[in-house]
Design an enzyme around this catalytic site. Structure first.
Site, short mmCIF file in Angstrom:
data_model
loop_
_atom_site.label_atom_id
_atom_site.label_comp_id
_atom_site.label_asym_id
_atom_site.label_seq_id
_atom_site.Cartn_x
_atom_site.Cartn_y
_atom_site.Cartn_z
N GLU A 180 0.86 -1.20 0.00
CA GLU A 180 0.00 0.00 0.00
C GLU A 180 0.88 1.24 0.00
O GLU A 180 1.99 1.22 0.51
CB GLU A 180 -1.00 -0.02 1.16
N LYS A 194 7.73 -1.28 -3.48
CA LYS A 194 7.36 -0.52 -2.29
C LYS A 194 8.59 0.16 -1.66
O LYS A 194 8.60 1.36 -1.41
CB LYS A 194 6.69 -1.46 -1.29
N LEU A 251 8.97 17.97 -3.12
CA LEU A 251 10.11 18.90 -3.18
C LEU A 251 9.97 19.96 -2.09
O LEU A 251 10.48 21.06 -2.24
CB LEU A 251 10.19 19.56 -4.57
N CYS A 271 7.46 5.42 8.07
CA CYS A 271 7.89 4.65 6.90
C CYS A 271 9.25 5.05 6.34
O CYS A 271 10.14 4.20 6.22
CB CYS A 271 6.84 4.78 5.79
C1 UDX Z 1 4.88 7.69 3.25
C2 UDX Z 1 4.65 7.48 1.75
O1 UDX Z 1 4.39 8.75 1.11
C3 UDX Z 1 3.50 6.51 1.50
O2 UDX Z 1 3.38 6.25 0.11
C4 UDX Z 1 3.81 5.22 2.25
O3 UDX Z 1 2.72 4.31 2.10
C5 UDX Z 1 4.05 5.49 3.72
O4 UDX Z 1 5.10 6.45 3.86
P1 UDX Z 1 3.74 9.09 5.22
O5 UDX Z 1 4.94 8.69 6.01
O6 UDX Z 1 2.38 8.92 5.81
O7 UDX Z 1 3.73 8.32 3.80
O8 UDX Z 1 3.87 10.66 4.88
P2 UDX Z 1 4.51 11.54 3.71
O9 UDX Z 1 3.51 12.56 3.34
O10 UDX Z 1 5.09 10.73 2.63
O11 UDX Z 1 5.68 12.29 4.49
C6 UDX Z 1 6.81 11.59 5.02
C7 UDX Z 1 7.80 12.56 5.59
O12 UDX Z 1 8.40 13.36 4.56
C8 UDX Z 1 7.18 13.58 6.56
O13 UDX Z 1 8.08 13.76 7.65
C9 UDX Z 1 7.07 14.86 5.77
O14 UDX Z 1 7.14 16.01 6.55
C10 UDX Z 1 8.28 14.74 4.86
N1 UDX Z 1 8.14 15.49 3.60
C11 UDX Z 1 7.19 15.12 2.70
C12 UDX Z 1 8.99 16.56 3.35
O15 UDX Z 1 9.87 16.90 4.17
N2 UDX Z 1 8.86 17.23 2.16
C13 UDX Z 1 7.94 16.88 1.22
O16 UDX Z 1 7.89 17.54 0.16
C14 UDX Z 1 7.07 15.81 1.50
#
Ligand code: UDX
Length: 431
Positions: free
Chosen positions: A139, A192, A238, A248
């Site tokens: 997922e 994944k 970005l 994750c």
């Molecule tokens: C992530 C994956 O996106 C998802 O596909 C997978 O199933 C689970 O892991 P999640 O951890 O819920 O999802 O959040 P996500 O929105 O991906 O953000 C992860 C981390 O990256 C956060 O700490 C967020 O703050 C950071 N982030 C995200 C950034 O620093 N910059 C960005 O542009 C996007």
């Protein structure tokens, strides 16, 4: 929970199994144990309409089901690999309850080869090969928008050595109208990890460019506009900031690194991603100390700092690998007194961060009281349109350290704040 609730909403009969009796009881009563937008309504509706139930008994759930999803945790193991004990326990439980042909789907994030491991566990526990197939169906949902991501996925990935099993799982998702990639099990497993590691790398790359911007007149937000406009790159993920956290990315980057070493195909690029991500908070703290600190052993002793946002990202109460934990610890070590606010995650945060040297507040303005600086750690929507005049009037010194680039420089400097953001030199308040 999200996947199960949506399968039920699409008209399937779903039984969610957990070993935690109290969790099962509260779910059956319609209480959602996590903060996830839209999930409580989905749970309630499908419980009420009788398509969704929760139970602790694996045999009961397995004997009445055609397809069984394994959605357990796969935490890091002590040796840096992935701890598959929950997968093994679930597979064993399933094997003992098999009463005819079953499709067993791995939804947990697992290292390459886990499909074969699950097959072995089930066969060792007495199930004939003809009585089951194993499918990998990772997922990709994000916390905070899990329902949306599940209903409108970019793609569905299904890996299996059995075409029939793969097609049966594909049918489950048919109503969503998303592209479906049917492949072999090991490719699905790697898709994944590779997706999460790539996204973590994308964030890390832009964070490194942000460091460069801070040494120049360039503004990371302008740079991102131009870079992201290239359709080969795209604007998503970005967002420069304090680095990636959550349940994750940190875990999956480590797991892929470990797997690549074990398999003799090392990925030094991921070592660099990790190191750069680990340096985000210390770098940010140095900027705060550089502006507010003294030369004393505890450079921020006697200074009050307001911390806005504690969860690892907006719209969740999840504190796993939240940057706020590192930031609060580091600021307290420098002698600062903290006043923290989060719209949802305070209870969970308090359990992890503790009460020492930190007061948890009811709103952002209370967190700003007597503060010499406000640190924005999580970009909750409600921080975007704060009443900046009111915020300023609560503070000793109007300085914002924006770790998520929530504001534009003009917006806050017009309101009389000094502004430190990611990927741009600091801006002085407008007179
Ligand atoms: C992530 C994956 O996106 C998802 O596909 C997978 O199933 C689970 O892991 P999640 O951890 O819920 O999802 O959040 P996500 O929105 O991906 O953000 C992860 C981390 O990256 C956060 O700490 C967020 O703050 C950071 N982030 C995200 C950034 O620093 N910059 C960005 O542009 C996007």
């Amino acid at each position: 929970m999200v996947t199960g609730a949506i399968f039920a909403d699409l008209g399937n009969d779903v039984i969610g199994v957990d070993i935690d009796r109290s969790r099962v009881d509260s779910l059956n009563a319609g209480d959602c144990p996590i903060h996830e937008p839209r999930l409580p309504e989905l749970l309630k509706r499908n419980l009420k309409e009788g398509r969704l139930t929760f139970a602790t008994s694996i045999p009961e759930a397995v004997s009445t089901s055609e397809i069984i999803f394994i959605c357990v945790g796969t935490p890091p193991a002590e040796d840096g690999g992935t701890d598959l004990s929950q997968v093994e326990t679930a597979a064993t439980g399933i094997a003992h309850a098999v009463n005819g042909y079953k499709i067993i789907v791995n939804k947990s994030t697992v290292p390459v080869g886990t499909g074969d491991f699950v097959r072995d566990v089930i066969e060792k526990n007495g199930v004939a090969a003809k009585d089951f197939d194993v499918v990998c169906n990772p997922e990709f949902l994000r916390e905070g928008q899990a329902v949306r991501d599940t209903l409108q996925p970019d793609r569905i990935v299904i890996g299996s050595s059995s075409e029939t099993a793969a097609k049966t799982v594909e049918l489950l998702y048919q109503a969503l109208g998303a592209p479906c990639i049917i492949t072999d099990t090991q490719s699905a497993e790697l898709i994944k990890y590779a997706s999460n590691a790539f996204l973590a790398t994308k964030i890390t790359f832009i964070n490194a460019v942000a460091n460069l911007c801070e040494q120049t007149q360039a503004d990371i937000r302008e740079v991102v506009k131009g870079v992201g406009a290239d359709s080969r790159i795209g604007p998503a993920f970005l967002g420069a900031g304090l680095g990636y956290g959550g349940s994750c990315f940190p875990k999956d980057v480590d797991a892929l690194l470990h797997a690549s070493r074990r398999l003799g195909a090392e990925m030094p690029i991921l070592e660099a991603v990790r190191a750069e991500n680990d340096s985000r908070v210390p770098r940010f703290i140095q900027r705060i100390i550089g502006r507010l600190g003294t030369k004393n052993r505890l450079p921020l002793e006697g200074t009050t700092i307001g911390v806005l946002g504690l969860s690892f990202k907006p719209d969740t109460d999840d504190m796993r690998e939240a940057k706020s934990i590192e930031i609060c610890h580091a600021l307290r070590e420098t002698g600062a007194r903290l006043r923290a606010y989060d719209p949802i995650a305070t209870t969970n945060a308090r359990r992890i961060i503790g009460d020492d040297g930190i007061e948890y507040c009811q709103n952002p303005y209370e967190a700003a009281k007597g503060a010499s600086g406000i640190v924005i750690v999580t970009e909750w929507r409600e921080f975007i349109q704060l009443n900046l005049n009111r915020l300023k009037s609560e503070m000793v010194e109007p300085i914002i350290f924006d770790g998520r680039n929530v504001y534009s420089s003009e917006q806050v400097t017009d309101a009389g704040f000094e502004y430190f953001s990611i990927g741009k030199i600091p801006s002085k308040p407008k007179p």
